[in-house]
Scaffold this motif. Structure first.
Motif, PDB file in Angstrom:
ATOM      1  N   HIS A 208      17.151  30.449  -2.283  1.00 30.25           N
ATOM      2  CA  HIS A 208      17.131  30.725  -0.844  1.00 30.25           C
ATOM      3  C   HIS A 208      18.258  31.689  -0.463  1.00 30.25           C
ATOM      4  O   HIS A 208      18.084  32.545   0.406  1.00 30.25           O
ATOM      5  CB  HIS A 208      17.284  29.410  -0.068  1.00 30.25           C
ATOM      6  CG  HIS A 208      17.489  29.583   1.403  1.00 30.25           C
ATOM      7  ND1 HIS A 208      16.460  29.906   2.263  1.00 30.25           N
ATOM      8  CD2 HIS A 208      18.605  29.490   2.174  1.00 30.25           C
ATOM      9  CE1 HIS A 208      16.936  29.988   3.497  1.00 30.25           C
ATOM     10  NE2 HIS A 208      18.223  29.747   3.482  1.00 30.25           N
ATOM     11  N   HIS A 209      19.396  31.553  -1.095  1.00 37.08           N
ATOM     12  CA  HIS A 209      20.547  32.398  -0.771  1.00 37.08           C
ATOM     13  C   HIS A 209      20.396  33.828  -1.306  1.00 37.08           C
ATOM     14  O   HIS A 209      20.989  34.752  -0.754  1.00 37.08           O
ATOM     15  CB  HIS A 209      21.834  31.794  -1.359  1.00 37.08           C
ATOM     16  CG  HIS A 209      22.487  30.801  -0.452  1.00 37.08           C
ATOM     17  ND1 HIS A 209      23.356  31.161   0.546  1.00 37.08           N
ATOM     18  CD2 HIS A 209      22.392  29.450  -0.391  1.00 37.08           C
ATOM     19  CE1 HIS A 209      23.780  30.079   1.177  1.00 37.08           C
ATOM     20  NE2 HIS A 209      23.203  29.024   0.633  1.00 37.08           N
ATOM     21  N   ARG A 215      12.316  31.598   2.330  1.00 33.40           N
ATOM     22  CA  ARG A 215      11.735  30.621   1.412  1.00 33.40           C
ATOM     23  C   ARG A 215      12.754  29.515   1.106  1.00 33.40           C
ATOM     24  O   ARG A 215      13.941  29.673   1.303  1.00 33.40           O
ATOM     25  CB  ARG A 215      11.330  31.298   0.090  1.00 33.40           C
ATOM     26  CG  ARG A 215      10.264  32.372   0.237  1.00 33.40           C
ATOM     27  CD  ARG A 215       8.904  31.774   0.552  1.00 33.40           C
ATOM     28  NE  ARG A 215       7.843  32.778   0.580  1.00 33.40           N
ATOM     29  CZ  ARG A 215       7.471  33.430   1.661  1.00 33.40           C
ATOM     30  NH1 ARG A 215       8.076  33.192   2.818  1.00 33.40           N
ATOM     31  NH2 ARG A 215       6.492  34.316   1.620  1.00 33.40           N
ATOM     32  N   ASN A 216      12.225  28.379   0.611  1.00 33.41           N
ATOM     33  CA  ASN A 216      13.058  27.276   0.127  1.00 33.41           C
ATOM     34  C   ASN A 216      14.059  26.787   1.173  1.00 33.41           C
ATOM     35  O   ASN A 216      15.270  26.815   0.983  1.00 33.41           O
ATOM     36  CB  ASN A 216      13.785  27.694  -1.154  1.00 33.41           C
ATOM     37  CG  ASN A 216      12.835  27.944  -2.305  1.00 33.41           C
ATOM     38  OD1 ASN A 216      11.616  27.956  -2.119  1.00 33.41           O
ATOM     39  ND2 ASN A 216      13.367  28.153  -3.492  1.00 33.41           N
ATOM     40  N   PHE A 217      13.532  26.275   2.281  1.00 29.50           N
ATOM     41  CA  PHE A 217      14.383  25.776   3.353  1.00 29.50           C
ATOM     42  C   PHE A 217      14.876  24.359   3.097  1.00 29.50           C
ATOM     43  O   PHE A 217      15.864  23.926   3.674  1.00 29.50           O
ATOM     44  CB  PHE A 217      13.633  25.818   4.687  1.00 29.50           C
ATOM     45  CG  PHE A 217      13.317  27.217   5.143  1.00 29.50           C
ATOM     46  CD1 PHE A 217      14.291  28.016   5.705  1.00 29.50           C
ATOM     47  CD2 PHE A 217      12.035  27.739   4.994  1.00 29.50           C
ATOM     48  CE1 PHE A 217      14.002  29.308   6.122  1.00 29.50           C
ATOM     49  CE2 PHE A 217      11.738  29.026   5.414  1.00 29.50           C
ATOM     50  CZ  PHE A 217      12.726  29.817   5.980  1.00 29.50           C
ATOM     51  N   GLY A 218      14.178  23.612   2.263  1.00 26.60           N
ATOM     52  CA  GLY A 218      14.643  22.278   1.920  1.00 26.60           C
ATOM     53  C   GLY A 218      15.885  22.341   1.058  1.00 26.60           C
ATOM     54  O   GLY A 218      16.180  23.364   0.444  1.00 26.60           O
ATOM     55  N   THR A 230       6.202  27.717   2.174  1.00 31.64           N
ATOM     56  CA  THR A 230       7.422  28.512   2.050  1.00 31.64           C
ATOM     57  C   THR A 230       8.137  28.275   0.720  1.00 31.64           C
ATOM     58  O   THR A 230       9.287  28.680   0.536  1.00 31.64           O
ATOM     59  CB  THR A 230       8.414  28.204   3.203  1.00 31.64           C
ATOM     60  OG1 THR A 230       8.678  26.783   3.223  1.00 31.64           O
ATOM     61  CG2 THR A 230       7.833  28.636   4.530  1.00 31.64           C
ATOM     62  N   LEU A 231       7.447  27.649  -0.217  1.00 34.66           N
ATOM     63  CA  LEU A 231       8.051  27.352  -1.510  1.00 34.66           C
ATOM     64  C   LEU A 231       8.056  28.590  -2.400  1.00 34.66           C
ATOM     65  O   LEU A 231       7.014  29.222  -2.610  1.00 34.66           O
ATOM     66  CB  LEU A 231       7.278  26.225  -2.194  1.00 34.66           C
ATOM     67  CG  LEU A 231       7.751  25.818  -3.600  1.00 34.66           C
ATOM     68  CD1 LEU A 231       9.165  25.247  -3.542  1.00 34.66           C
ATOM     69  CD2 LEU A 231       6.790  24.815  -4.222  1.00 34.66           C
ATOM     70  N   ALA A 232       9.232  28.920  -2.909  1.00 34.63           N
ATOM     71  CA  ALA A 232       9.363  29.990  -3.895  1.00 34.63           C
ATOM     72  C   ALA A 232       9.762  29.343  -5.219  1.00 34.63           C
ATOM     73  O   ALA A 232      10.902  28.909  -5.364  1.00 34.63           O
ATOM     74  CB  ALA A 232      10.416  31.013  -3.470  1.00 34.63           C
ATOM     75  N   PRO A 233       8.856  29.208  -6.166  1.00 36.45           N
ATOM     76  CA  PRO A 233       9.195  28.594  -7.448  1.00 36.45           C
ATOM     77  C   PRO A 233      10.397  29.265  -8.081  1.00 36.45           C
ATOM     78  O   PRO A 233      10.524  30.499  -8.052  1.00 36.45           O
ATOM     79  CB  PRO A 233       7.924  28.797  -8.283  1.00 36.45           C
ATOM     80  CG  PRO A 233       6.828  28.916  -7.266  1.00 36.45           C
ATOM     81  CD  PRO A 233       7.451  29.632  -6.107  1.00 36.45           C
ATOM     82  N   ILE A 234      11.281  28.482  -8.654  1.00 39.24           N
ATOM     83  CA  ILE A 234      12.553  29.035  -9.139  1.00 39.24           C
ATOM     84  C   ILE A 234      12.378  29.948 -10.338  1.00 39.24           C
ATOM     85  O   ILE A 234      13.257  30.737 -10.650  1.00 39.24           O
ATOM     86  CB  ILE A 234      13.552  27.907  -9.471  1.00 39.24           C
ATOM     87  CG1 ILE A 234      12.977  26.996 -10.546  1.00 39.24           C
ATOM     88  CG2 ILE A 234      13.893  27.123  -8.220  1.00 39.24           C
ATOM     89  CD1 ILE A 234      13.956  25.919 -11.002  1.00 39.24           C
TER      90      ILE A 234
END
Length: 237
Positions: A208-209, A215-218, A230-234
């Motif tokens: 996210h950073h 993406r990846n607000f959780g 909004t999931l961006a797989p790592i």
């Protein structure tokens, strides 16, 4: 200005600021932000606010969360809730916090108000954290932020559940989950993890950073990112 060849670094950064909304999240020196025409946040001009809204260590927020959890337990028991029903409402509170964690991060912390004054307030903590991720003072919430957040979180359960006992145990679950959130966020920035669930959560949050702020607000889990798309797989580039 877009499409022109910029003759100076400052003009080049100003072009990025005009063309890319995520420019405001990038780690850049304060003087460069000013020269490029990007607003400074309130925190950058009034560092004393960090004593109220930020904390450089986990201790203050965890002590406060423990006190709140004890108070919520006492209120819930006094109001008559116990046993399986109390455990069930605590579980509801945990789920409740995970959604709030996602919602605050996505729709408040990354909100861009049209009013410059309002935008300066909204961005005063979180966008500053994106610009200066190594500043420990914004890794965790301070006392004023914890009190404000807890107060606001308690209003929906009180209004919707029709009983103090239920609301108290929902808030107990929310406070426990919130404390876990603070620990996870701190650990994502404090050290590199090589084992356990923090390996995934650290990679998930740091994605996210890394110029991927949409993406990846959780922080504690990817469920709501998956649900809202909004999931961006790592592993993806």
């Amino acid at each position: 200005m877009a499409g022109e060849v910029c003759s100076t670094p400052v003009r080049w950064f100003a072009q990025i600021a005009a063309d890319r909304r995520d420019f405001r999240h990038l780690p850049l020196a304060p003087w460069l932000l000013l020269m490029a025409g990007v607003n400074r946040t309130l925190i950058e001009d009034r560092r004393w606010l960090l004593r109220l809204f930020g904390a450089a260590t986990l201790t203050p927020v965890l002590v406060f969360a423990a006190a709140l959890a004890g108070a919520m337990t006492w209120v819930g028991v006094r109001a008559g809730a116990s046993g399986a029903a109390a455990v069930a409402w605590v579980a509801v509170g945990i789920v409740y916090w995970t959604f709030v964690e996602y919602a605050l991060h996505r729709w408040l912390y990354h909100w861009t108000p049209r009013s410059r004054a309002l935008r300066r307030v909204v961005e005063s903590f979180h966008v500053y954290h994106h610009r200066t991720p190594d500043d420990r003072a914004v890794w965790n919430a301070g006392p004023a932020l914890v009190v404000l957040l807890t107060t606001l979180l308690s209003l929906p359960p009180l209004a919707l559940l029709g009983g103090v006992a239920r609301a108290a145990f929902v808030m107990l679950g929310a406070v426990v989950a919130y404390a876990l959130y603070e620990v996870v966020h701190h650990e994502c920035h404090a050290r590199v993890h090589t084992r356990g669930p923090l390996v995934y959560l650290q990679a998930f949050h740091l994605r996210h950073h890394q110029r991927n702020w949409r993406r990846n607000f959780g922080v504690t889990n990817p469920f709501w990112d998956w649900l809202f798309g909004t999931l961006a797989p790592i592993g993806d580039k």
